[in-house]
Write an enzyme that holds these catalytic residues in place. Structure first.
Site, PDB file in Angstrom:
ATOM      1  N   ASP A  28      -2.021  -1.826   9.521  1.00  0.00           N
ATOM      2  CA  ASP A  28      -2.238  -1.871   8.075  1.00  0.00           C
ATOM      3  C   ASP A  28      -2.864  -3.180   7.590  1.00  0.00           C
ATOM      4  O   ASP A  28      -3.276  -3.269   6.428  1.00  0.00           O
ATOM      5  CB  ASP A  28      -0.906  -1.676   7.331  1.00  0.00           C
ATOM      6  CG  ASP A  28      -0.352  -0.272   7.483  1.00  0.00           C
ATOM      7  OD1 ASP A  28      -1.157   0.665   7.624  1.00  0.00           O
ATOM      8  OD2 ASP A  28       0.884  -0.110   7.466  1.00  0.00           O
ATOM      9  N   LYS A  49       0.834  -1.212   0.000  1.00  0.00           N
ATOM     10  CA  LYS A  49       0.000   0.000   0.000  1.00  0.00           C
ATOM     11  C   LYS A  49       0.856   1.243   0.000  1.00  0.00           C
ATOM     12  O   LYS A  49       2.053   1.238   0.291  1.00  0.00           O
ATOM     13  CB  LYS A  49      -0.932   0.001   1.221  1.00  0.00           C
ATOM     14  CG  LYS A  49      -0.240  -0.005   2.583  1.00  0.00           C
ATOM     15  CD  LYS A  49       0.208   1.367   3.077  1.00  0.00           C
ATOM     16  CE  LYS A  49       1.025   1.298   4.357  1.00  0.00           C
ATOM     17  NZ  LYS A  49       1.557   2.623   4.787  1.00  0.00           N
TER      18      LYS A  49
END
Length: 332
Positions: free
Chosen positions: A168, A16
């Site tokens: 995350d 990401k």
């Protein structure tokens, strides 16, 4: 060989980038509230689960051939020994979490998790979290196919397990584009209209790692000393979300103006050499240059794929540069 011994289940999860990352002041529990706009990138981790001959959970690692991580290993800039193949690995802990959630205390056989890595390690791109997310999904499917459980946990249940593993991980379970609040676990997926052009990124790697806790510690120190302003309002700008979801061609320059990363300043304090990488992106071809997450990877946002390839192929000494894009397709 029995069907069980031949059983193999694989899942992927993306790395990401935070297109927006505002960090609030540290709370009494040690955590920092955030306002984040997560975007998956085209780099993915893959975890394959098979039956093991011995009990327990075992891990193996493969670096994806041709990846920037493989190139770093060849030049000695990355050592795979930095990835633990034991209980310290997030994929291992993810497997444990799924077994526990299914009430499986003593599985009939062991599990082996084979990790195929291409997301840089300690580079602010959630490589370890992606491993965990892929392991959550693969083990969840495996235990049902193996007959150890009747039904799979839902995606929401896997995301809840991921919250215990790292901030995350829940996003890496779903991928795509999402707004995150709390410590990043309060996720709202954002629908990107079909035909929306992905944002080209040039990722510039560093030959050193930065631990996320150390970057947050430096942020707290700088704020306490008055070197950085206190955390302000924690809201992802609606205009940024609108720009990213307008469909068709995107206004890269306007998107660049709206991007933010509160961890950039403390990352630069710990790794001053990153200033040179940011400065190298101060050209007409680069709409924005910012530290990715807690660093030390730097992201250059550019207007098109041709520019990205040109920049990635430019001479850069030992600098490792590769192209990726945002808004990856849904992962398995």
């Amino acid at each position: 060989m029995s069907d069980f011994q031949q059983l193999s289940v694989a899942a992927t999860a993306p790395g990401k980038i935070n297109l927006y990352f505002a960090v609030g002041d540290v709370q009494a529990n040690g955590y920092h509230p955030v306002a984040s706009l997560y975007s998956a990138v085209s780099l993915q981790e893959r975890v394959t689960v098979t039956a093991a001959e011995t009990s327990g959970i075992s891990l193996s690692l493969e670096i994806v051939p041709g990846s920037a991580l493989a190139a770093m290993e060849q030049t000695g800039e990355f050592d795979r020994a930095a990835v633990p193949l034991n209980h310290k690995n997030l994929a291992y802990r993810a497997a444990e979490a799924v077994l526990e959630a299914h009430g499986i205390s003593s599985p009939a056989a062991g599990l082996h998790l084979h990790i195929e890595k291409e997301v840089p390690v300690a580079g602010g791109m959630a490589g370890g979290s992606a491993d965990a997310a892929a392991a959550l999904k693969a083990v969840n499917e495996f235990v049902v196919k193996a007959g150890w459980a009747d039904t799979e946990l839902t995606r929401e249940q896997l995301m809840a397990l991921g919250t215990r593993l790292g901030a995350d991980v829940p996003f890496c379970v779903i991928g795509g584009l999402a707004v995150g609040y709390g410590v990043g676990e309060e996720l709202t997926p954002i629908t990107v209209p079909e035909g929306t052009r992905q944002l080209p990124l040039v990722m510039v790697l560093n030959d050193r790692g930065l631990s996320t806790p150390s970057v947050f510690t430096e942020l707290d120190r700088a704020r306490a000393a008055g070197d950085l302003p206190a955390g302000g309002e924690l809201t992802v700008p609606a205009e940024l979300v609108d720009e990213l979801t307008r469909g068709g061609e995107l206004d890269v320059r306007r998107i660049a103006e709206l991007m933010r990363n509160d961890l950039q300043a403390p990352a630069l304090a710990l790794a001053p050499e990153l200033r040179q990488t940011l400065a190298a992106g101060d050209t007409e071809d680069v709409a924005a240059a910012l530290v990715s997450g807690s660093g030390p990877t730097v992201a250059w946002l550019v207007a098109n794929d041709e520019t990205a390839r040109s920049l990635a192929q430019a001479p850069g000494g030992h600098r490792r540069v590769f192209c990726t894009t945002t808004f990856s397709a849904d992962v398995n």
